[in-house]
Scaffold this motif. Sequence first.
Motif, PDB file in Angstrom:
ATOM      1  N   ILE A  14      37.044  40.184  48.584  1.00  0.00           N
ATOM      2  CA  ILE A  14      38.421  40.651  48.626  1.00  0.00           C
ATOM      3  C   ILE A  14      39.382  39.584  48.109  1.00  0.00           C
ATOM      4  N   ALA A  15      39.065  38.304  48.379  1.00  0.00           N
ATOM      5  CA  ALA A  15      39.917  37.200  47.923  1.00  0.00           C
ATOM      6  C   ALA A  15      39.891  37.080  46.406  1.00  0.00           C
ATOM      7  N   ARG A  16      38.717  37.261  45.808  1.00  0.00           N
ATOM      8  CA  ARG A  16      38.611  37.189  44.345  1.00  0.00           C
ATOM      9  C   ARG A  16      39.361  38.340  43.689  1.00  0.00           C
ATOM     10  N   LYS A  17      39.317  39.488  44.322  1.00  0.00           N
ATOM     11  CA  LYS A  17      40.015  40.645  43.777  1.00  0.00           C
ATOM     12  C   LYS A  17      41.528  40.476  43.884  1.00  0.00           C
ATOM     13  N   GLN A  18      41.995  40.014  45.037  1.00  0.00           N
ATOM     14  CA  GLN A  18      43.430  39.863  45.259  1.00  0.00           C
ATOM     15  C   GLN A  18      44.021  38.715  44.444  1.00  0.00           C
ATOM     16  N   SER A  19      43.249  37.664  44.250  1.00  0.00           N
ATOM     17  CA  SER A  19      43.752  36.504  43.508  1.00  0.00           C
ATOM     18  C   SER A  19      43.661  36.679  42.002  1.00  0.00           C
ATOM     19  N   GLY A  20      42.771  37.575  41.555  1.00  0.00           N
ATOM     20  CA  GLY A  20      42.605  37.805  40.123  1.00  0.00           C
ATOM     21  C   GLY A  20      41.451  37.027  39.516  1.00  0.00           C
ATOM     22  N   LEU A  57      37.035  36.481  35.885  1.00  0.00           N
ATOM     23  CA  LEU A  57      36.011  35.573  35.368  1.00  0.00           C
ATOM     24  C   LEU A  57      34.677  36.275  35.165  1.00  0.00           C
ATOM     25  N   ASP A  58      34.501  37.416  35.813  1.00  0.00           N
ATOM     26  CA  ASP A  58      33.267  38.194  35.638  1.00  0.00           C
ATOM     27  C   ASP A  58      33.285  38.959  34.316  1.00  0.00           C
ATOM     28  N   GLU A  59      34.474  39.062  33.704  1.00  0.00           N
ATOM     29  CA  GLU A  59      34.634  39.872  32.496  1.00  0.00           C
ATOM     30  C   GLU A  59      34.948  39.065  31.245  1.00  0.00           C
ATOM     31  N   VAL A  60      35.479  37.863  31.421  1.00  0.00           N
ATOM     32  CA  VAL A  60      35.909  37.079  30.258  1.00  0.00           C
ATOM     33  C   VAL A  60      35.228  35.719  30.247  1.00  0.00           C
ATOM     34  N   ASP A  61      35.241  35.100  29.072  1.00  0.00           N
ATOM     35  CA  ASP A  61      34.648  33.777  28.918  1.00  0.00           C
ATOM     36  C   ASP A  61      35.587  32.913  28.081  1.00  0.00           C
ATOM     37  N   ASP A 103      38.783  30.066  41.855  1.00  0.00           N
ATOM     38  CA  ASP A 103      37.514  30.651  42.281  1.00  0.00           C
ATOM     39  C   ASP A 103      36.691  29.640  43.080  1.00  0.00           C
ATOM     40  N   GLU A 104      36.739  28.380  42.640  1.00  0.00           N
ATOM     41  CA  GLU A 104      36.030  27.319  43.361  1.00  0.00           C
ATOM     42  C   GLU A 104      36.645  27.092  44.741  1.00  0.00           C
TER      43      GLU A 104
END
Length: 221
Positions: free
Chosen positions: A95-101, A105-109, A81-82
Motif C-alpha cells: 500500500i505504501a508503494r502504491k500511495q507514494s508512487g 519502478l515496476d513499469e519503468v527503467d 522505495d528503499e
Amino acid sequence: MLHRHAFTGRFARAAMALVAATLVALAVGCGDELDPTEPEGAYYIFRNALLKGDAETVWKRTDDTTKAYFQQRYEQLEEMDETIERYLPQTDHKIARKQSGTILLDEVDGGKGLFMKVFQPKNLPDEQAIKVGSDIDELKVAEDDSAAKVVTRAGQEYVLKADKKTEEWHVMLVRSSDKVDGAFGWLEANESALQQTVEDLIAEEREKREAIIAELMNKKE
C-alpha cells in the motif's frame, strides 16, 4: 488551327500542374530534412515530434540537463522505495508503494523510461491552430552560438542548447516549461509524507524502548 491552340492550352495547363506538384513535393522534402545543426531546424524537429506524439524523438531532441532531470526523479523514486523497504512493516509495503508512487519502478527503467511513462501524446490536441501557434515568430542566438531562444507565435519560449561535439541543437525542456517540474509535484509531496511517516515510526519505537528501559530500571530499584 483551333485544335492546335486547344492542344497547346491543355499542354500548358498540364505543365503548370506538374510544376506545382513538383514544388509541393520539394516543400514536403524540405520539411522532412530539417537540419538539427541549426537551432530553427532542431526546434521544428522537436515540435513536429511533440505534435505527432513521437516520444522517442522528443526525448532524443532534448538536452542533457533535461535527461539528467528525469534520471534524478527516477533515482528519487528508488530512494523512496528503499526507505519503504527499510523502515515500514512488511505488511505495509504494498500500500505504501502504491500511495507514494514508487510502484512506477515496476513499469519503468531509468530516466528515459520515466519520461516515456509521463509523456502522454494522447492528451495533445490535434488542431491546426496549435501547429500554427507553435511556429517560430522570433529566434535569438547567443553571440558564442552556445544557446538560442525561440519565441513562438503564441508567445511561448523555448531555450535551446548547442552540443559542441555533435554540433546539434537540443531543446532544454526543463528550462522551457514549468509544466515539466509541475508534473512531479506529487513526487515531492509524497516523499515529504513518507519521510514524516518514517519519523513518526522511529519516534514511536524510541518511546517504546524508553518505556521498557524505564520499567526495567524501576524493577531493579
